[in-house]
Design a protein around this motif. Structure first.
Motif, PDB file in Angstrom:
ATOM      1  N   SER A 101       0.809  -1.223   0.000  1.00 40.11           N
ATOM      2  CA  SER A 101       0.000   0.000   0.000  1.00 40.11           C
ATOM      3  C   SER A 101       0.840   1.269   0.000  1.00 40.11           C
ATOM      4  O   SER A 101       0.296   2.364   0.017  1.00 40.11           O
ATOM      5  N   PHE A 102       2.178   1.129  -0.022  1.00 36.01           N
ATOM      6  CA  PHE A 102       3.071   2.271   0.128  1.00 36.01           C
ATOM      7  C   PHE A 102       3.965   2.459  -1.089  1.00 36.01           C
ATOM      8  O   PHE A 102       4.248   1.516  -1.817  1.00 36.01           O
ATOM      9  N   SER A 103       4.432   3.681  -1.253  1.00 37.47           N
ATOM     10  CA  SER A 103       5.484   3.963  -2.234  1.00 37.47           C
ATOM     11  C   SER A 103       6.562   4.790  -1.539  1.00 37.47           C
ATOM     12  O   SER A 103       6.287   5.523  -0.584  1.00 37.47           O
ATOM     13  N   CYS A 104       7.768   4.668  -2.043  1.00 38.58           N
ATOM     14  CA  CYS A 104       8.901   5.364  -1.441  1.00 38.58           C
ATOM     15  C   CYS A 104       8.774   6.862  -1.688  1.00 38.58           C
ATOM     16  O   CYS A 104       8.573   7.303  -2.817  1.00 38.58           O
ATOM     17  N   TRP A 105       8.918   7.633  -0.633  1.00 38.22           N
ATOM     18  CA  TRP A 105       8.872   9.084  -0.744  1.00 38.22           C
ATOM     19  C   TRP A 105      10.266   9.680  -0.675  1.00 38.22           C
ATOM     20  O   TRP A 105      10.555  10.677  -1.326  1.00 38.22           O
ATOM     21  N   ASP A 106      11.153   9.068   0.104  1.00 36.27           N
ATOM     22  CA  ASP A 106      12.529   9.548   0.234  1.00 36.27           C
ATOM     23  C   ASP A 106      13.412   8.331   0.509  1.00 36.27           C
ATOM     24  O   ASP A 106      13.481   7.848   1.644  1.00 36.27           O
ATOM     25  N   LYS A 107      14.073   7.843  -0.525  1.00 31.51           N
ATOM     26  CA  LYS A 107      14.888   6.633  -0.402  1.00 31.51           C
ATOM     27  C   LYS A 107      16.026   6.818   0.605  1.00 31.51           C
ATOM     28  O   LYS A 107      16.317   5.927   1.398  1.00 31.51           O
ATOM     29  N   GLY A 108      16.686   7.960   0.581  1.00 33.59           N
ATOM     30  CA  GLY A 108      17.811   8.207   1.479  1.00 33.59           C
ATOM     31  C   GLY A 108      17.419   8.170   2.945  1.00 33.59           C
ATOM     32  O   GLY A 108      18.197   7.751   3.791  1.00 33.59           O
ATOM     33  N   ALA A 109      16.198   8.601   3.255  1.00 33.17           N
ATOM     34  CA  ALA A 109      15.723   8.610   4.637  1.00 33.17           C
ATOM     35  C   ALA A 109      14.881   7.381   4.967  1.00 33.17           C
ATOM     36  O   ALA A 109      14.534   7.170   6.125  1.00 33.17           O
ATOM     37  N   GLY A 110      14.520   6.597   3.950  1.00 33.40           N
ATOM     38  CA  GLY A 110      13.724   5.399   4.189  1.00 33.40           C
ATOM     39  C   GLY A 110      12.253   5.663   4.427  1.00 33.40           C
ATOM     40  O   GLY A 110      11.552   4.824   4.982  1.00 33.40           O
ATOM     41  N   TYR A 111      11.753   6.830   3.996  1.00 31.14           N
ATOM     42  CA  TYR A 111      10.360   7.213   4.236  1.00 31.14           C
ATOM     43  C   TYR A 111       9.453   6.699   3.118  1.00 31.14           C
ATOM     44  O   TYR A 111       9.754   6.861   1.929  1.00 31.14           O
ATOM     45  N   TYR A 112       8.322   6.157   3.544  1.00 27.97           N
ATOM     46  CA  TYR A 112       7.293   5.672   2.620  1.00 27.97           C
ATOM     47  C   TYR A 112       5.963   6.279   3.016  1.00 27.97           C
ATOM     48  O   TYR A 112       5.728   6.568   4.190  1.00 27.97           O
ATOM     49  N   ARG A 113       5.093   6.455   2.020  1.00 31.93           N
ATOM     50  CA  ARG A 113       3.742   6.948   2.277  1.00 31.93           C
ATOM     51  C   ARG A 113       2.753   6.150   1.457  1.00 31.93           C
ATOM     52  O   ARG A 113       3.112   5.606   0.422  1.00 31.93           O
ATOM     53  N   THR A 114       1.536   6.074   1.957  1.00 27.46           N
ATOM     54  CA  THR A 114       0.533   5.282   1.253  1.00 27.46           C
ATOM     55  C   THR A 114       0.209   5.878  -0.103  1.00 27.46           C
ATOM     56  O   THR A 114       0.306   7.088  -0.307  1.00 27.46           O
ATOM     57  N   HIS A 115      -0.191   4.987  -1.007  1.00 30.55           N
ATOM     58  CA  HIS A 115      -0.637   5.398  -2.340  1.00 30.55           C
ATOM     59  C   HIS A 115      -1.913   6.242  -2.202  1.00 30.55           C
ATOM     60  O   HIS A 115      -2.703   6.019  -1.276  1.00 30.55           O
ATOM     61  N   PRO A 116      -2.139   7.176  -3.119  1.00 28.67           N
ATOM     62  CA  PRO A 116      -3.404   7.931  -3.093  1.00 28.67           C
ATOM     63  C   PRO A 116      -4.589   6.966  -3.160  1.00 28.67           C
ATOM     64  O   PRO A 116      -4.544   5.945  -3.842  1.00 28.67           O
ATOM     65  N   GLY A 117      -5.614   7.269  -2.438  1.00 33.87           N
ATOM     66  CA  GLY A 117      -6.818   6.438  -2.448  1.00 33.87           C
ATOM     67  C   GLY A 117      -6.853   5.360  -1.379  1.00 33.87           C
ATOM     68  O   GLY A 117      -7.897   4.753  -1.153  1.00 33.87           O
ATOM     69  N   VAL A 118      -5.738   5.118  -0.710  1.00 32.38           N
ATOM     70  CA  VAL A 118      -5.737   4.143   0.380  1.00 32.38           C
ATOM     71  C   VAL A 118      -6.472   4.776   1.557  1.00 32.38           C
ATOM     72  O   VAL A 118      -6.103   5.855   2.014  1.00 32.38           O
ATOM     73  N   SER A 119      -7.522   4.117   2.043  1.00 31.74           N
ATOM     74  CA  SER A 119      -8.332   4.706   3.118  1.00 31.74           C
ATOM     75  C   SER A 119      -7.862   4.310   4.511  1.00 31.74           C
ATOM     76  O   SER A 119      -8.140   5.006   5.484  1.00 31.74           O
ATOM     77  N   ALA A 120      -7.164   3.178   4.618  1.00 37.10           N
ATOM     78  CA  ALA A 120      -6.637   2.748   5.915  1.00 37.10           C
ATOM     79  C   ALA A 120      -5.606   1.653   5.683  1.00 37.10           C
ATOM     80  O   ALA A 120      -5.642   0.955   4.663  1.00 37.10           O
ATOM     81  N   VAL A 121      -4.690   1.526   6.646  1.00 38.93           N
ATOM     82  CA  VAL A 121      -3.692   0.464   6.614  1.00 38.93           C
ATOM     83  C   VAL A 121      -3.788  -0.263   7.952  1.00 38.93           C
ATOM     84  O   VAL A 121      -3.863   0.372   9.003  1.00 38.93           O
ATOM     85  N   TYR A 122      -3.769  -1.585   7.879  1.00 41.47           N
ATOM     86  CA  TYR A 122      -3.914  -2.404   9.082  1.00 41.47           C
ATOM     87  C   TYR A 122      -2.598  -3.120   9.373  1.00 41.47           C
ATOM     88  O   TYR A 122      -2.009  -3.727   8.476  1.00 41.47           O
ATOM     89  N   PRO A 123      -2.138  -3.057  10.621  1.00 40.09           N
ATOM     90  CA  PRO A 123      -0.862  -3.699  10.946  1.00 40.09           C
ATOM     91  C   PRO A 123      -0.955  -5.228  10.871  1.00 40.09           C
ATOM     92  O   PRO A 123      -1.968  -5.821  11.219  1.00 40.09           O
ATOM     93  N   LEU A 124       0.128  -5.833  10.394  1.00 38.94           N
ATOM     94  CA  LEU A 124       0.248  -7.289  10.396  1.00 38.94           C
ATOM     95  C   LEU A 124       0.599  -7.792  11.783  1.00 38.94           C
ATOM     96  O   LEU A 124       0.245  -8.902  12.169  1.00 38.94           O
ATOM     97  N   LYS A 125       1.351  -6.945  12.517  1.00 46.04           N
ATOM     98  CA  LYS A 125       1.849  -7.342  13.822  1.00 46.04           C
ATOM     99  C   LYS A 125       2.131  -6.089  14.646  1.00 46.04           C
ATOM    100  O   LYS A 125       2.519  -5.058  14.105  1.00 46.04           O
ATOM    101  N   ILE A 126       1.955  -6.202  15.967  1.00 44.27           N
ATOM    102  CA  ILE A 126       2.287  -5.143  16.915  1.00 44.27           C
ATOM    103  C   ILE A 126       3.141  -5.795  17.996  1.00 44.27           C
ATOM    104  O   ILE A 126       2.732  -6.798  18.579  1.00 44.27           O
ATOM    105  N   GLU A 127       4.337  -5.225  18.227  1.00 48.62           N
ATOM    106  CA  GLU A 127       5.200  -5.826  19.243  1.00 48.62           C
ATOM    107  C   GLU A 127       5.919  -4.750  20.042  1.00 48.62           C
ATOM    108  O   GLU A 127       6.317  -3.721  19.499  1.00 48.62           O
ATOM    109  N   PRO A 128       6.077  -4.978  21.358  1.00 46.38           N
ATOM    110  CA  PRO A 128       6.822  -4.014  22.169  1.00 46.38           C
ATOM    111  C   PRO A 128       8.301  -4.072  21.817  1.00 46.38           C
ATOM    112  O   PRO A 128       8.847  -5.129  21.525  1.00 46.38           O
TER     113      PRO A 128
END
Length: 173
Positions: A101-128
């Motif tokens: 659901s994501f595309s790279c926004w800044d490769k050097g910083a490792g930042y990704y953002r969701t594609h336009p039109g994505v209404s929500a993203v659900y985590p596969l896993k949550i861990e402390p």
């Protein structure tokens, strides 16, 4: 499957909904994530100011020698010493996402953002995350504590290193 991450002090986020980014208000709302290599930049309390830097392809020999020749770390992260106790005591959670659901926004910083039109993203896993200082060590990060990040910020801006300056609005003058 490629994985991306989000870090939060809240262990109960069931769905991530796109929102405006305070540092980039001209961008459309999105859910932001980070790749594994850059994840250690977020092993901190949310509001903790920090500066992370590392080599990039065109880093000058002078900058490499000055900033990184004395370390074997993959990345150096500087934090204000006043945040030590908060880092020690924060319980942080890592949310894992599938990258589709994501595309790279800044490769050097490792930042990704969701594609336009994505209404929500659900985590596969949550861990402390556990002890954040230990996790930084495991990630081959050199942590530097300093009374103020402001002198480092000014010194790094004209340099040829890859750097990220996070939550600097909370840094000491």
């Amino acid at each position: 499957m490629s994985l991306l991450y989000h870090f939060s002090e809240d262990p109960n986020i069931q769905a991530f909904v796109p929102r405006l980014h305070p540092s980039h208000p001209s961008l459309p709302p999105a859910v932001w994530a980070i790749d594994e290599a850059h994840g250690p930049m977020y092993y901190f309390p949310r509001d903790c100011p920090r500066i992370a830097f590392r080599l990039k392809e065109d880093t000058s020999d002078e900058d490499k020698a000055y900033f990184l020749d004395q370390t074997q770390a993959e990345m150096v992260i500087a934090v204000e010493s006043g945040w030590y106790a908060a880092i020690r005591n924060t319980v942080l959670y890592r949310y894992t996402f599938a990258a589709e659901s994501f595309s790279c926004w800044d490769k050097g910083a490792g930042y990704y953002r969701t594609h336009p039109g994505v209404s929500a993203v659900y985590p596969l896993k949550i861990e402390p995350m556990g002890d954040l200082f230990s996790r930084l060590c495991e990630a081959n990060v050199e942590l530097r504590l300093t009374p103020s990040l402001t002198p480092l910020r000014e010194f790094l801006l004209p340099r040829t290193l890859q750097f990220s300056m996070i939550r600097m609005r909370n840094a000491r003058p």
